[in-house]
Design a protein around this motif. Structure first.
Motif, short mmCIF file in Angstrom:
data_model
loop_
_atom_site.label_atom_id
_atom_site.label_comp_id
_atom_site.label_asym_id
_atom_site.label_seq_id
_atom_site.Cartn_x
_atom_site.Cartn_y
_atom_site.Cartn_z
N GLU A 23 18.74 10.31 5.18
CA GLU A 23 17.22 10.62 4.71
C GLU A 23 18.12 11.40 3.03
N GLY A 24 18.14 12.47 3.03
CA GLY A 24 18.74 12.82 1.63
C GLY A 24 19.67 13.68 1.65
N THR A 25 20.75 13.73 0.41
CA THR A 25 21.51 13.86 0.25
C THR A 25 22.43 14.86 -0.78
N ARG A 26 22.38 16.12 -0.15
CA ARG A 26 23.20 17.06 -1.78
C ARG A 26 23.96 16.31 -2.41
N LEU A 27 24.02 16.21 -3.65
CA LEU A 27 25.47 15.90 -4.57
C LEU A 27 25.65 17.11 -4.96
N ASP A 28 27.04 16.94 -5.53
CA ASP A 28 27.90 18.01 -6.36
C ASP A 28 27.52 17.71 -7.95
N ARG A 29 26.27 18.29 -8.15
CA ARG A 29 26.37 18.47 -9.77
C ARG A 29 26.97 18.27 -11.12
N ASP A 30 27.88 19.10 -10.74
CA ASP A 30 29.33 19.24 -11.42
C ASP A 30 29.95 17.90 -11.15
N ALA A 31 29.95 17.26 -10.05
CA ALA A 31 31.53 16.21 -9.95
C ALA A 31 31.05 14.74 -11.15
N LEU A 32 30.12 14.94 -11.66
CA LEU A 32 29.34 13.67 -12.35
C LEU A 32 28.60 14.20 -13.58
N PRO A 33 29.35 13.69 -15.34
CA PRO A 33 28.60 14.29 -16.44
C PRO A 33 27.45 14.72 -16.35
N SER A 34 26.41 13.92 -15.60
CA SER A 34 24.38 13.80 -15.98
C SER A 34 24.26 13.48 -14.57
N VAL A 93 20.58 23.88 1.37
CA VAL A 93 19.78 23.32 -0.05
C VAL A 93 19.17 24.34 -1.05
N ALA A 94 19.89 24.89 -2.11
CA ALA A 94 19.64 25.48 -3.02
C ALA A 94 17.81 24.61 -3.94
N GLU A 95 17.28 25.50 -4.42
CA GLU A 95 16.38 25.09 -5.72
C GLU A 95 17.27 24.59 -6.54
N GLY A 96 17.22 24.21 -7.53
CA GLY A 96 18.03 23.39 -8.42
C GLY A 96 19.44 22.60 -8.19
N ASP A 97 19.78 22.53 -6.89
CA ASP A 97 20.44 21.60 -6.35
C ASP A 97 19.62 19.94 -6.53
N LEU A 98 20.97 19.51 -6.51
CA LEU A 98 20.96 17.92 -6.75
C LEU A 98 21.07 16.74 -5.82
N VAL A 99 19.31 16.57 -5.63
CA VAL A 99 19.65 15.67 -4.24
C VAL A 99 19.24 14.11 -4.19
N PHE A 100 20.00 13.01 -4.27
CA PHE A 100 20.06 11.83 -4.30
C PHE A 100 19.04 11.78 -2.47
N HIS A 101 17.99 10.93 -2.46
CA HIS A 101 17.34 10.18 -1.37
C HIS A 101 16.60 8.09 -1.92
N GLY A 110 0.46 -1.00 0.54
CA GLY A 110 -0.24 0.25 0.07
C GLY A 110 0.62 0.93 -0.25
N GLU A 111 2.10 1.16 -0.18
CA GLU A 111 2.29 1.98 -0.34
C GLU A 111 3.68 2.08 -1.65
N PRO A 112 4.02 3.17 -2.00
CA PRO A 112 5.64 2.57 -3.00
C PRO A 112 6.77 2.61 -2.12
N PRO A 113 7.47 1.89 -2.77
CA PRO A 113 8.78 0.99 -2.84
C PRO A 113 9.45 2.66 -2.32
N TRP A 114 10.97 2.16 -1.79
CA TRP A 114 12.14 2.81 -1.50
C TRP A 114 12.83 2.28 -2.59
N ALA A 115 13.62 3.05 -2.88
CA ALA A 115 14.35 3.03 -4.78
C ALA A 115 16.06 4.52 -4.05
N PRO A 116 16.56 3.43 -4.88
CA PRO A 116 17.60 5.14 -4.61
C PRO A 116 17.34 6.20 -5.46
N THR A 117 16.97 6.84 -5.51
CA THR A 117 16.98 7.68 -6.27
C THR A 117 17.42 8.99 -6.51
N VAL A 118 17.71 9.80 -7.24
CA VAL A 118 18.07 11.44 -8.52
C VAL A 118 16.96 12.43 -8.76
#
Lengths: 340, 340
Positions: free
Chosen positions: B119-130, B95-103, B76-84
């Motif tokens: 919980e969530g982790t702010r990612l360095d968007r520029d560390a990887l190509p996309s 954390v700013a709007e436009g930041d990339l987050v992993f959760h 009855g719930e969405p399963p958890w799964a690694p997501t960006v």
């Protein structure tokens, strides 16, 4: 010159037969040979103490165990064996007469040896209380390598040693205790040997013939085993694995049991275990560190020195060998080769 | 504010059934739910990419696998799964709007998450190509931990990865190659997957169904295996042990084969091997080091990025899951959750 008369001839014990399948006293013959004189860079040593090793029988076989990283014994010669003695004639610039030397020319009263990595080693006589104690270095370094370098034993660890009454096993347990292990448990093969392990300061010991090994370890180590020093393999390995604590470190030293255990693959993963085999190769720096620690522990009484001692010189060795190979020896077995 | 209109309601995929014994598309239902507003310290994320994990089926079971260090899925719930995804509303000071987050709030178009270790982790968007590449971090860190931290792979090593077409396995092989391994060999379960491994840059790959594993490895690694990354256990472990080089390091990651191998106890000793199990727990410093290395390797083209991509958003997920669980997926499987 050291004040010891050097005889022209001295006794040696030669290997003259091979196990068929057991070792008997007839496989050795006492021979008188010339002592000789050391060449340039060599020393003449009056041998004092010699180690009887548990792998001696393997080394006596015609087809020696290819897994042992040691040379087998030749017929018609004295076998090699770790030995300490005092230099009575030195032709080496850095070794004085009276110095204590370690070498592998056992089974004889006098030895001529060079000094170097693969020959004799000058010992710091004062590092340990007596020459006899220096013979602990050979099995002790194997125990140290497994317990300290491989398993990283430390404060608070619950430790299990299988085959704990062997020279190496008994030292492994004592090293663990001296380094602050919370509990040291040993397994062995008889009631007498269980008592011996308690005398050495093992917190608990049991005869592996008595009941389920896995249940016994679960009773003795209810929070699991952090460090396992394994001289046996087989069921003892399986029982230790079933009782491993999270992050357990297993140092595999010997395979007295010829049965290979089943590896509970997922358990190794879930518990984040490390299983590491090792042979007794070590760095000189390790030996210095170990010798210094052993000296402290012997002097403050924390390390119990209780070797099996063979008195009576070379003549007593064949009988002692037969007994040791019959597994009656407890701890490190040493032969006293000279009377002073 | 990011220039994206946030809808009031959005879609989620709920778990509504459990495997019996297989997973079917009927076990999932698409549901529309309110997006809601983030509270103090939280962010609203527009989800972009989600990972489909190989352990998903275990997590769907009523009696989840107790050996998995992860929470099972509730009905009855969405399963958890690694997501960006990208932050569209932030009420978190760092954390700013436009930041990339992993959760881990996958299976939905939008997620509200706190920012912190669990919980969530702010990612360095520029560390990887996309953004998509950031999803490699989750399986990649498991691969890194096994290859680098546990096995210490390096220049000149001959490496064998079992189960090499899994997300973790495929990354483990690539990490080994990028760190200078002389030869990387992978095993997998079909001809197609063998080709896939070659495309990723594995030097050799074979189908474990073809002939003797031990003989195959002996041909491919005549000087022995230095590093083994094991996702399988059973026969593959035994074959790797039989072909281990002196000082070999085995990192045990998974037990896809349910058969426990026999441990050649004496071989582990004589070869001075290290066998270590691990679960994917790691230090934040490791993640920084891995992300930096992955960024370099992706940009200079040494790391081949060839995930299995599920297009079509949430609606396509049930079918993709059934396929992935049928073991047709190759490498890391990612679902594209948004269209930009």
């Amino acid at each position: 010159m050291v004040d010891v008369a050097v005889p022209v001839r001295a006794r040696e014990l030669h290997l003259v037969g091979r196990p068929d399948p057991d070792v008997s006293e007839d496989h050795f013959a006492e021979v008188e040979a010339e002592v000789g004189e050391p060449g340039e860079g060599q020393v003449l040593v009056r041998n004092e103490w010699m180690l009887l090793s548990v792998v001696l029988k393997d080394l006596m076989e015609t087809e020696p165990n290819p897994d042992l990283p040691m040379p087998a014994y030749a017929l018609g010669e004295p076998p090699w064996a770790p030995t300490v003695g005092t230099v009575v004639v030195s032709r080496h610039p850095e070794v004085a007469e009276g110095d204590l030397v370690f070498h592998n020319q056992g089974f004889r009263q006098y030895a001529i040896t060079g000094i170097g990595e693969w020959e004799g080693t000058r010992l710091d006589r004062d590092a340990l209380p007596s020459p006899q104690h220096h013979l602990l270095i050979s099995p002790g370094m194997t125990a140290w390598r497994g317990m300290v370098t491989v398993a990283g034993v430390g404060e608070g660890d619950t430790v299990f040693v299988s085959g704990a009454t062997s020279g190496v096993g008994s030292m492994a347990g004592q090293i663990a205790r001296c380094r602050g292990a919370a509990k040291v448990i040993g397994s062995t093969g008889s009631k007498d040997k269980v008592d011996y392990l308690r005398d050495l300061g093992f917190d608990d010991a049991f005869d592996y013939h008595d009941g389920s090994l896995t249940e016994r370890l679960a009773e003795l180590a209810p929070d699991g085993i952090d460090v396992f020093f394994d001289n046996v393999g087989g069921d003892q390995f399986s029982a230790a694995l079933a009782n491993a604590a999270e992050g357990a470190r297993f140092a595999l030293c010997g395979t007295l049991s010829r049965d290979n255990p089943v590896l509970e693959h997922e358990t190794v993963i879930v518990k984040g275990m490390t299983i590491r085999g090792f042979i007794s190769v070590y760095e000189p720096g390790d030996q210095e560190e170990f010798t210094a620690a052993l000296g402290r522990w012997l002097r403050d009484g924390r390390f119990v020195f209780a070797p099996t001692v063979v008195e009576g010189g070379l003549a007593a060795v064949p009988k002692a060998l037969v007994e040791q190979l019959g597994r009656r020896a407890r701890g490190v077995t040493m032969v006293k080769l000279s009377d002073d």
